[in-house]
Design a protein around this motif. Structure first.
Motif, PDB file in Angstrom:
ATOM      1  N   UNK A 288       0.852  -1.206   0.000  1.00  0.00           N
ATOM      2  CA  UNK A 288       0.000   0.000   0.000  1.00  0.00           C
ATOM      3  C   UNK A 288       0.874   1.236   0.000  1.00  0.00           C
ATOM      4  N   UNK A 289       0.360   2.295  -0.628  1.00  0.00           N
ATOM      5  CA  UNK A 289       1.147   3.533  -0.633  1.00  0.00           C
ATOM      6  C   UNK A 289       0.975   4.300   0.680  1.00  0.00           C
ATOM      7  N   UNK A 290      -0.141   4.088   1.369  1.00  0.00           N
ATOM      8  CA  UNK A 290      -0.341   4.735   2.677  1.00  0.00           C
ATOM      9  C   UNK A 290      -0.040   3.705   3.754  1.00  0.00           C
ATOM     10  N   UNK A 291       0.879   4.028   4.649  1.00  0.00           N
ATOM     11  CA  UNK A 291       1.308   3.054   5.661  1.00  0.00           C
ATOM     12  C   UNK A 291       1.408   3.716   7.033  1.00  0.00           C
ATOM     13  N   UNK A 292       1.582   2.889   8.047  1.00  0.00           N
ATOM     14  CA  UNK A 292       1.771   3.447   9.389  1.00  0.00           C
ATOM     15  C   UNK A 292       3.261   3.737   9.592  1.00  0.00           C
ATOM     16  N   UNK A 293       3.546   4.525  10.618  1.00  0.00           N
ATOM     17  CA  UNK A 293       4.948   4.813  10.934  1.00  0.00           C
ATOM     18  C   UNK A 293       5.646   3.537  11.396  1.00  0.00           C
ATOM     19  N   UNK A 294       4.878   2.667  12.077  1.00  0.00           N
ATOM     20  CA  UNK A 294       5.469   1.402  12.501  1.00  0.00           C
ATOM     21  C   UNK A 294       5.953   0.625  11.270  1.00  0.00           C
ATOM     22  N   UNK A 295       5.072   0.506  10.261  1.00  0.00           N
ATOM     23  CA  UNK A 295       5.445  -0.277   9.073  1.00  0.00           C
ATOM     24  C   UNK A 295       6.652   0.321   8.365  1.00  0.00           C
ATOM     25  N   UNK A 296       6.598   1.639   8.140  1.00  0.00           N
ATOM     26  CA  UNK A 296       7.652   2.274   7.341  1.00  0.00           C
ATOM     27  C   UNK A 296       8.997   2.317   8.075  1.00  0.00           C
ATOM     28  N   UNK A 297       8.932   2.479   9.399  1.00  0.00           N
ATOM     29  CA  UNK A 297      10.177   2.666  10.156  1.00  0.00           C
ATOM     30  C   UNK A 297      10.458   1.546  11.158  1.00  0.00           C
ATOM     31  N   UNK A 298       9.634   1.487  12.217  1.00  0.00           N
ATOM     32  CA  UNK A 298      10.007   0.608  13.330  1.00  0.00           C
ATOM     33  C   UNK A 298      10.084  -0.864  12.916  1.00  0.00           C
ATOM     34  N   UNK A 299       9.187  -1.313  12.049  1.00  0.00           N
ATOM     35  CA  UNK A 299       9.203  -2.737  11.680  1.00  0.00           C
ATOM     36  C   UNK A 299      10.531  -3.088  11.010  1.00  0.00           C
ATOM     37  N   UNK A 300      11.170  -2.104  10.360  1.00  0.00           N
ATOM     38  CA  UNK A 300      12.454  -2.371   9.725  1.00  0.00           C
ATOM     39  C   UNK A 300      13.610  -1.698  10.497  1.00  0.00           C
TER      40      UNK A 300
ATOM     41  N   UNK B 101      14.080   1.026  12.085  1.00  0.00           N
ATOM     42  CA  UNK B 101      14.439   2.452  12.072  1.00  0.00           C
ATOM     43  C   UNK B 101      13.706   3.081  13.258  1.00  0.00           C
ATOM     44  N   UNK B 102      14.449   3.483  14.311  1.00  0.00           N
ATOM     45  CA  UNK B 102      13.767   4.052  15.468  1.00  0.00           C
ATOM     46  C   UNK B 102      13.040   5.334  15.075  1.00  0.00           C
ATOM     47  N   UNK B 103      11.936   5.642  15.793  1.00  0.00           N
ATOM     48  CA  UNK B 103      11.178   6.845  15.437  1.00  0.00           C
ATOM     49  C   UNK B 103      11.970   8.126  15.673  1.00  0.00           C
ATOM     50  N   UNK B 104      13.128   7.975  16.327  1.00  0.00           N
ATOM     51  CA  UNK B 104      13.991   9.150  16.539  1.00  0.00           C
ATOM     52  C   UNK B 104      14.946   9.363  15.359  1.00  0.00           C
ATOM     53  N   UNK B 105      14.931   8.442  14.402  1.00  0.00           N
ATOM     54  CA  UNK B 105      15.842   8.549  13.242  1.00  0.00           C
ATOM     55  C   UNK B 105      15.470   9.787  12.421  1.00  0.00           C
ATOM     56  N   UNK B 106      16.469  10.532  11.921  1.00  0.00           N
ATOM     57  CA  UNK B 106      16.165  11.765  11.159  1.00  0.00           C
ATOM     58  C   UNK B 106      15.232  11.528   9.964  1.00  0.00           C
ATOM     59  N   UNK B 107      15.252  10.333   9.396  1.00  0.00           N
ATOM     60  CA  UNK B 107      14.409  10.087   8.212  1.00  0.00           C
ATOM     61  C   UNK B 107      12.922  10.196   8.512  1.00  0.00           C
TER      62      UNK B 107
END
Ligand code: FA5
Length: 341
Positions: A127-139, A141-147
């Motif tokens: 999906x093009x719309x995702x949660x922050x968990x999916x886009x970052x934390x699941x892979x 990338x901590x939510x504190x990461x600059x990205x």
């Protein structure tokens, strides 16, 4: 007396529906002699009336039957005439139609899918719309990461079930964990699609670009397996002539990580906007799947290993066709699109 034979031969001479109507008025309409004959019956004796009545009825029946047969015949003829007049001659050439065709990006994406499928990969666009968990934390990338900050990621006003803002995926790595859980392991999966990043645009960067993820999960996978797979995919799409270089790279979801560059097709080392005068263009990020990501899918990293990559399809298409600026793909200039039709 009524001459049925003469009436019938008159009917035979009738050749269209107009004449037939005139015939009807003459013989079967109110003014016809048979009708008149019926009227005269009033002045006949009872015996004569009976005989006359019988004759008149027979005459009327015979003429009506002949009339109806003629009407059927002429109506059929008329319908056939109309159909023939309306006939479309399909053997004639029509005006040439303006036909659409696949865009360059769609062609390259379809080719990538073909290569993936030939290697036994499942295709899942995600999906093009995702949660922050999916886009970052699941892979990993901590939510504190600059990205995760606004300068890289495009946030939507809508919230996910946890009350966090939904985002436009910045990469299809957002589906790695989900796909491992959905399809199980071992897994070979390809995920092409659009991704979005909030960044400045130039010849090799767009805010929306085409991307193609790939992930393989199995037991005992090594960097050699990864290199072999990459070589197969890239040489299929770019041909053996395009020079490729693999170098170390950092992504929080792989260990070790790599980046693969391709030789710039435009400047041949002299320098240009596409490669920013460095002769090489970064084509994809990749690496061996990080144990944390494997764990996030509920798997034991001691048992399962994997490799994954994310190709910049817009750049791949630019390299393959020698296009100076990836923004040509989406600026809607028909002269550009038609040159690939
Ligand atoms: C990633 O997005 C990682 N998810 C790739 C990956 C997957 C690494 C799995 C490890 C394992 P990166 O941000 O470098 O990586 O983007 C991948 C590719 O997309 C780049 O190599 C480049 O070819 C292309 N790309 C990146 N940003 C843009 C942009 N703004 N416009 C067009 N292409 C871009």
């Amino acid at each position: 007396m009524i001459d049925i034979k003469a009436i019938k031969s008159e009917l035979e001479m009738v050749s269209d529906l107009e004449q037939l109507d005139a015939f009807f008025q003459k013989y079967l309409g109110k003014k016809w002699s048979i009708t008149e004959g019926f009227k005269q019956m009033g002045s006949a004796s009872p015996e004569e009336r009976k005989a006359l009545g019988q004759k008149l009825t027979e005459a009327k029946d015979q003429v009506t039957e002949a009339y109806e047969a003629k009407e059927m015949e002429l109506s059929r003829e008329k319908i056939n005439q109309l159909l023939n007049a309306d006939l479309v001659d399909i053997s004639l050439d029509t005006q040439p139609l303006d036909q659409g065709s696949y865009s360059v990006l769609a062609k390259v994406r379809r080719e990538i899918e073909e290569v993936y499928k030939s290697l036994g990969f499942i295709i899942d666009y995600g999906h093009e719309i995702v949660t922050k968990y999916e886009n970052f934390e699941s892979v990993n990338i901590p939510l504190t990461h600059p990205a995760t900050e606004m300068h890289d990621t495009i946030y939507l006003n809508d919230l996910d079930p946890k009350g966090l803002p939904l985002i436009l995926r910045t990469h299809n790595s957002a589906h790695q964990v989900q796909d491992m859980m959905k399809y199980g392991v071992p897994l070979k999966l390809g995920s092409p699609g659009r991704v979005y990043r909030f960044e400045s645009m130039d010849a090799s960067h767009d805010v929306m670009f085409r991307y193609a993820e790939g992930i393989v999960i199995d037991k005992n996978l090594s960097i050699a397996n990864f290199k072999d797979t990459m070589q197969k995919i890239l040489s299929w799409i770019l041909g053996k002539k395009t020079e490729i270089r693999m170098r170390p790279g950092y992504f929080p979801f792989v260990e070790p990580g790599f980046e693969i560059d391709a030789a710039c097709p435009i400047c041949d080392g002299k320098g240009c906007n596409l490669c920013k005068n460095v002769w090489r263009i970064e084509l994809l990020g990749a690496g061996m799947v990080h144990p944390e990501v494997i764990k996030n899918a509920g798997l034991d990293p001691a048992e399962w290993s994997g490799f994954a990559w994310g190709i910049g399809v817009s750049r791949l298409a630019a390299i393959r066709y020698g296009i100076k600026d990836i923004r040509y793909f989406t600026n809607g200039d028909l002269r550009f699109s038609k040159s690939f039709a």
